[in-house]
Design an enzyme around this catalytic site. Structure first.
Site, PDB file in Angstrom:
ATOM      1  N   LYS A  72       3.415   0.165  -5.349  1.00 19.28           N
ATOM      2  CA  LYS A  72       3.146   0.942  -4.112  1.00 19.28           C
ATOM      3  C   LYS A  72       4.391   0.814  -3.254  1.00 19.28           C
ATOM      4  O   LYS A  72       4.675  -0.091  -2.984  1.00 19.28           O
ATOM      5  CB  LYS A  72       1.935   0.092  -3.282  1.00 19.28           C
ATOM      6  CG  LYS A  72       1.632   0.982  -2.326  1.00 19.28           C
ATOM      7  CD  LYS A  72       0.458   0.255  -1.639  1.00 19.28           C
ATOM      8  CE  LYS A  72       0.531  -1.070  -0.727  1.00 19.28           C
ATOM      9  NZ  LYS A  72       1.397  -0.776   0.470  1.00 19.28           N
ATOM     10  N   ASP A 114       2.085   5.154  -0.196  1.00 15.49           N
ATOM     11  CA  ASP A 114       1.091   4.721   0.639  1.00 15.49           C
ATOM     12  C   ASP A 114       1.716   5.098   2.253  1.00 15.49           C
ATOM     13  O   ASP A 114       2.082   3.924   2.792  1.00 15.49           O
ATOM     14  CB  ASP A 114       0.581   3.106   0.521  1.00 15.49           C
ATOM     15  CG  ASP A 114      -0.115   2.409   1.479  1.00 15.49           C
ATOM     16  OD1 ASP A 114      -0.983   3.245   2.096  1.00 15.49           O
ATOM     17  OD2 ASP A 114       0.167   1.276   2.040  1.00 15.49           O
ATOM     18  N   THR A 131      -7.511  -3.684   6.214  1.00 17.16           N
ATOM     19  CA  THR A 131      -7.909  -4.661   5.790  1.00 17.16           C
ATOM     20  C   THR A 131      -7.394  -5.948   6.904  1.00 17.16           C
ATOM     21  O   THR A 131      -7.819  -7.158   6.782  1.00 17.16           O
ATOM     22  CB  THR A 131      -7.624  -5.442   4.464  1.00 17.16           C
ATOM     23  OG1 THR A 131      -5.958  -4.993   4.177  1.00 17.16           O
ATOM     24  CG2 THR A 131      -8.539  -4.839   3.448  1.00 17.16           C
ATOM     25  N   ARG A 159       2.667  -9.886  -1.022  1.00 17.97           N
ATOM     26  CA  ARG A 159       3.112 -11.247  -1.026  1.00 17.97           C
ATOM     27  C   ARG A 159       2.928 -12.154  -1.971  1.00 17.97           C
ATOM     28  O   ARG A 159       3.887 -12.916  -2.231  1.00 17.97           O
ATOM     29  CB  ARG A 159       2.975 -11.517   0.617  1.00 17.97           C
ATOM     30  CG  ARG A 159       3.696 -10.795   1.570  1.00 17.97           C
ATOM     31  CD  ARG A 159       3.371 -11.047   2.997  1.00 17.97           C
ATOM     32  NE  ARG A 159       2.108 -10.267   3.276  1.00 17.97           N
ATOM     33  CZ  ARG A 159       1.723 -10.092   4.466  1.00 17.97           C
ATOM     34  NH1 ARG A 159       2.088 -10.672   5.198  1.00 17.97           N
ATOM     35  NH2 ARG A 159       0.229  -9.251   4.740  1.00 17.97           N
TER      36      ARG A 159
HETATM   37  O1  C5P Z   1       1.295  -8.602   1.089  1.00 21.74           O
HETATM   38  P1  C5P Z   1       0.077  -8.220   1.239  1.00 21.74           P
HETATM   39  O2  C5P Z   1      -0.690  -8.354  -0.402  1.00 21.74           O
HETATM   40  O3  C5P Z   1      -0.838  -8.432   2.325  1.00 21.74           O
HETATM   41  O4  C5P Z   1       0.180  -6.453   1.130  1.00 21.74           O
HETATM   42  C1  C5P Z   1      -0.877  -5.527   1.078  1.00 21.74           C
HETATM   43  C2  C5P Z   1      -0.289  -4.114   1.004  1.00 21.74           C
HETATM   44  O5  C5P Z   1      -1.498  -3.258   1.235  1.00 21.74           O
HETATM   45  C3  C5P Z   1       0.808  -3.924   2.125  1.00 21.74           C
HETATM   46  O6  C5P Z   1       1.853  -3.182   1.918  1.00 21.74           O
HETATM   47  C4  C5P Z   1      -0.253  -2.965   3.231  1.00 21.74           C
HETATM   48  O7  C5P Z   1       0.312  -2.151   4.085  1.00 21.74           O
HETATM   49  C5  C5P Z   1      -1.360  -2.410   2.144  1.00 21.74           C
HETATM   50  N1  C5P Z   1      -2.531  -2.201   2.809  1.00 21.74           N
HETATM   51  C6  C5P Z   1      -3.427  -2.943   3.297  1.00 21.74           C
HETATM   52  N2  C5P Z   1      -4.500  -2.762   4.078  1.00 21.74           N
HETATM   53  C7  C5P Z   1      -5.084  -1.684   3.993  1.00 21.74           C
HETATM   54  C8  C5P Z   1      -4.265  -0.487   3.390  1.00 21.74           C
HETATM   55  C9  C5P Z   1      -3.064  -0.990   2.954  1.00 21.74           C
HETATM   56  O8  C5P Z   1      -2.996  -4.154   3.426  1.00 21.74           O
HETATM   57  N3  C5P Z   1      -6.210  -1.135   4.339  1.00 21.74           N
END
Ligand code: C5P
Length: 237
Positions: free
Chosen positions: A32, A59, A120, A212
């Protein structure tokens, strides 16, 4: 749909990204690219990732007037990405325009179009107090998902905890792509509605996005494989 976790490449530069990807020799990944990487480096990022045979979810969560989104989607689709998204809050007409743009930008196979419901990182309290949406978070998410489906989107980005209800309301073919994934001992960071990959599988996610827990791991390849096993159902803890 392949049971492969999507790795969120939340890096600032191609050099950093390439160094990270070098830890996965020979693997064709589903990655992504978000606004941090794309907005600072541009389309060259997509070209480089395609050269390495990775599948790409771009994204950028577009949210603007329909005409602007349509034109932007036309250009982005021509880069050859596999999946892309908009904010459902942009409305029905904007989502339809996004799909039209994707069709205009590709000859034949357009990218999968997703709509972001509620991020989220958003809690119900925040949604009610800041967005002044007077319903529950789940009702808001379900409403956005149904509107997205009616507007021609292929699925939504949502929390694992909403995936089951969305599948019930929108059908099993409607994709639920879920970030907010954490392994047992990881910190939640800024995510409030989290789940582990096994819960995600059991609760109805079509695809998981993991950032992460893999990118900040001391052993990213091992963490990726662990996530993949939990997600694929070949390991339990
Ligand atoms: O590091 P982590 O696992 O929290 O990353 C989640 C990824 O998903 C980030 O790139 C964030 O921008 C993306 N995202 C999110 N919630 C959403 C849409 C995208 O956390 N509803």
């Amino acid at each position: 749909m392949e049971r492969e976790p999507i790795i969120a490449l939340d890096f600032a530069t191609w050099e950093e990204t390439d160094q990270f990807l070098a830890l996965f020799p020979g693997e064709s990944l589903f990655v992504k690219v978000g606004m941090e990487l794309y907005l600072q480096n541009g389309p060259i990022i997509i070209e480089q990732l395609k050269k390495q045979n990775h599948r790409i979810f771009l994204d950028l969560k577009l949210h603007d007037i329909p005409h602007t989104v349509q034109k932007a989607m036309k250009g982005l689709a021509s880069l050859g990405v596999d999946m892309i998204n908009v904010h459902a809050a942009g409305g029905r007409r904007m989502m339809e325009a996004a799909r039209e743009g994707l069709e205009q930008g590709t000859n034949g196979k357009r990218p999968i179009l997703l709509a972001v419901t509620q991020l989220t990182s958003t809690s119900e309290e925040q949604m009610q107090n800041e967005q002044l949406i007077p319903v529950t978070l789940e009702e808001s998410v379900l409403h956005y998902a149904q509107t997205a489906k009616q507007s021609g989107s292929d699925g939504v980005v949502c929390s694992v905890h909403e995936a089951g209800r969305i599948k019930e309301a929108c059908g099993t073919d409607f994709l639920t792509v879920t970030p907010g994934i954490r392994l047992k001992d990881d910190a939640a960071h800024d995510q409030t509605r989290i789940a582990d990959p096994k819960q995600a599988r059991e609760l109805g996610s079509s695809l998981i996005v993991v950032g992460r827990s893999i990118t900040k791991s001391s052993q990213p390849l091992e963490s990726y494989q662990h996530v993949k096993q939990l997600w694929g159902g070949t390991q339990n803890a």
